[in-house]
Design a protein around this motif. Structure first.
Motif, PDB file in Angstrom:
ATOM      1  N   LYS A 127      83.083  65.393  39.413  1.00 47.50           N
ATOM      2  CA  LYS A 127      82.590  64.057  39.100  1.00 47.50           C
ATOM      3  C   LYS A 127      82.587  63.201  40.351  1.00 47.50           C
ATOM      4  O   LYS A 127      83.422  63.377  41.241  1.00 47.50           O
ATOM      5  CB  LYS A 127      83.509  63.411  38.063  1.00 47.50           C
ATOM      6  N   TYR A 146      80.910  48.704  46.964  1.00 55.82           N
ATOM      7  CA  TYR A 146      81.414  47.637  46.104  1.00 55.82           C
ATOM      8  C   TYR A 146      82.260  48.282  45.018  1.00 55.82           C
ATOM      9  O   TYR A 146      81.829  49.237  44.369  1.00 55.82           O
ATOM     10  CB  TYR A 146      80.253  46.860  45.469  1.00 55.82           C
ATOM     11  N   TYR A 166      87.598  46.966  35.713  1.00 58.59           N
ATOM     12  CA  TYR A 166      87.347  46.325  34.431  1.00 58.59           C
ATOM     13  C   TYR A 166      88.526  46.616  33.505  1.00 58.59           C
ATOM     14  O   TYR A 166      89.118  47.698  33.548  1.00 58.59           O
ATOM     15  CB  TYR A 166      86.074  46.879  33.777  1.00 58.59           C
ATOM     16  N   GLN A 196      89.543  46.795  29.423  1.00 57.85           N
ATOM     17  CA  GLN A 196      88.926  46.898  28.100  1.00 57.85           C
ATOM     18  C   GLN A 196      90.021  46.959  27.045  1.00 57.85           C
ATOM     19  O   GLN A 196      90.766  47.941  26.970  1.00 57.85           O
ATOM     20  CB  GLN A 196      88.038  48.144  28.012  1.00 57.85           C
ATOM     21  N   PRO A 212      84.263  45.986  27.975  1.00 62.25           N
ATOM     22  CA  PRO A 212      84.991  45.788  29.237  1.00 62.25           C
ATOM     23  C   PRO A 212      84.729  44.395  29.816  1.00 62.25           C
ATOM     24  O   PRO A 212      83.634  43.837  29.639  1.00 62.25           O
ATOM     25  CB  PRO A 212      84.405  46.870  30.157  1.00 62.25           C
ATOM     26  N   LEU A 235      85.363  42.107  33.582  1.00 59.27           N
ATOM     27  CA  LEU A 235      85.698  42.261  34.991  1.00 59.27           C
ATOM     28  C   LEU A 235      87.044  41.640  35.303  1.00 59.27           C
ATOM     29  O   LEU A 235      87.310  40.499  34.946  1.00 59.27           O
ATOM     30  CB  LEU A 235      84.609  41.621  35.862  1.00 59.27           C
ATOM     31  N   LEU A 277      89.210  50.492  33.703  1.00 59.22           N
ATOM     32  CA  LEU A 277      88.101  51.291  34.213  1.00 59.22           C
ATOM     33  C   LEU A 277      87.808  50.882  35.646  1.00 59.22           C
ATOM     34  O   LEU A 277      87.636  49.697  35.925  1.00 59.22           O
ATOM     35  CB  LEU A 277      86.834  51.036  33.383  1.00 59.22           C
ATOM     36  N   ILE A 289      79.625  50.962  43.244  1.00 60.05           N
ATOM     37  CA  ILE A 289      78.176  50.983  43.436  1.00 60.05           C
ATOM     38  C   ILE A 289      77.877  51.076  44.919  1.00 60.05           C
ATOM     39  O   ILE A 289      78.579  50.503  45.755  1.00 60.05           O
ATOM     40  CB  ILE A 289      77.525  49.740  42.776  1.00 60.05           C
ATOM     41  N   LYS A 337      72.863  51.237  40.161  1.00 57.84           N
ATOM     42  CA  LYS A 337      73.681  51.827  39.104  1.00 57.84           C
ATOM     43  C   LYS A 337      75.156  51.822  39.471  1.00 57.84           C
ATOM     44  O   LYS A 337      75.555  52.344  40.506  1.00 57.84           O
ATOM     45  CB  LYS A 337      73.202  53.260  38.861  1.00 57.84           C
ATOM     46  N   TYR A 338      75.977  51.241  38.577  1.00 55.16           N
ATOM     47  CA  TYR A 338      77.411  51.379  38.692  1.00 55.16           C
ATOM     48  C   TYR A 338      77.806  52.801  38.268  1.00 55.16           C
ATOM     49  O   TYR A 338      77.239  53.344  37.324  1.00 55.16           O
ATOM     50  CB  TYR A 338      78.141  50.440  37.734  1.00 55.16           C
ATOM     51  N   PHE A 372      81.120  54.619  36.759  1.00 56.10           N
ATOM     52  CA  PHE A 372      82.408  54.269  36.159  1.00 56.10           C
ATOM     53  C   PHE A 372      83.340  55.471  36.125  1.00 56.10           C
ATOM     54  O   PHE A 372      82.900  56.610  35.921  1.00 56.10           O
ATOM     55  CB  PHE A 372      82.206  53.784  34.718  1.00 56.10           C
ATOM     56  N   GLY A 373      84.634  55.194  36.295  1.00 57.23           N
ATOM     57  CA  GLY A 373      85.653  56.184  35.977  1.00 57.23           C
ATOM     58  C   GLY A 373      85.797  56.280  34.469  1.00 57.23           C
ATOM     59  O   GLY A 373      85.262  55.456  33.717  1.00 57.23           O
ATOM     60  N   THR A 374      86.549  57.273  34.014  1.00 61.42           N
ATOM     61  CA  THR A 374      86.698  57.485  32.576  1.00 61.42           C
ATOM     62  C   THR A 374      87.690  56.517  31.947  1.00 61.42           C
ATOM     63  O   THR A 374      87.746  56.393  30.731  1.00 61.42           O
ATOM     64  CB  THR A 374      87.144  58.921  32.269  1.00 61.42           C
TER      65      THR A 374
END
Lengths: 113, 111
Positions: free
Chosen positions: B2, B32, B36, B38, B44, B46, B88, B92, B98-99, B101-103
């Motif tokens: 990943k 960047y 986040y 959640q 989520p 910031l 999370l 980018i 497109k960001y 994201f980690g899981t």
């Protein structure tokens, strides 16, 4: 206070049904996104819209389509729902500068039986 | 492999502990970096945003980016039960929209 709202918090549908998920933002943002969130897989981008009537496929667009007729509204459509589309669906919006914060809606938990 | 790896946890700590949450990444173009938070059954929101390498502090939260090691961290001091959430990381690259994201890491702070 910035707001992204989604039409439903919880939805239960049957296999083969057409499903509409609606998202509305009140921040006049150009960019809008649809993600799905699954345990162990994180957030995966389904579709991205950078302006009215403009869209791009994300990482997992198969089985989904989108519509953006107005700037504030972005709809996700499941043409024929399947059980593997059971998931949490998150909408987000962002100004046109891609390095800005994305604002997320509360999510729709969709169950397809 | 990943692009972004994040330990899913859950991580349980006692109230008042210092928490360290981490992500590693493989794409050296990421510039960047975001964290986040959640809460359960919510979207989520910031928490921290940093550009390139270095540290950024905001109250009890410190975000750290080490681009040479391709490693980012979020530290939470004096953790509170209200910090219990999934965290999370997201990143980018310049020139992209497109960001990634980690899981997410689930954190539980026990009173």
């Amino acid at each position: 206070d910035v707001k992204v709202t989604q039409s439903s918090r919880y939805l239960v549908k049957r296999t083969g049904e057409k499903v509409f998920l609606e998202c509305v933002q009140d921040m006049d943002h150009e960019n809008m996104f649809w993600y799905r969130q699954d345990p162990g897989l994180g957030l995966r981008l389904i579709y991205f819209s950078y302006d009215v009537k403009m869209k791009e496929k994300g990482d997992i667009p198969e089985g989904y389509s989108v519509s953006r007729e107005k700037k504030e509204r972005f709809s996700l459509i499941l043409e024929s729902a399947s059980t593997n589309q059971t998931s949490m669906y998150l909408c987000a919006s962002r100004p046109s500068d891609p390095y800005n914060e994305q604002f997320f809606g509360p999510g729709t938990r969709l169950t397809v039986l | 492999q990943k692009e972004v790896e994040q330990d899913p946890g859950p991580l349980s700590v006692p109230e008042g502990a210092i928490v360290s949450l981490n992500c590693t990444y493989s794409n050296s173009a990421f510039q960047y970096f975001m964290w986040y938070r959640q809460y359960s059954r919510k979207g989520p929101e910031l928490l921290m945003y940093t550009y390139s390498s270095g540290n950024k502090e905001d109250g009890r939260f410190t975000a750290q980016v080490d681009k040479s090691s391709k490693y980012i961290s979020l530290f939470i001091r004096d953790s509170q039960p209200s910090d219990s959430a999934t965290y999370l990381c997201a990143m980018i690259a310049s020139g992209t929209y497109k960001y990634i994201f980690g899981t997410g890491t689930r954190l539980k702070v026990l009173a």
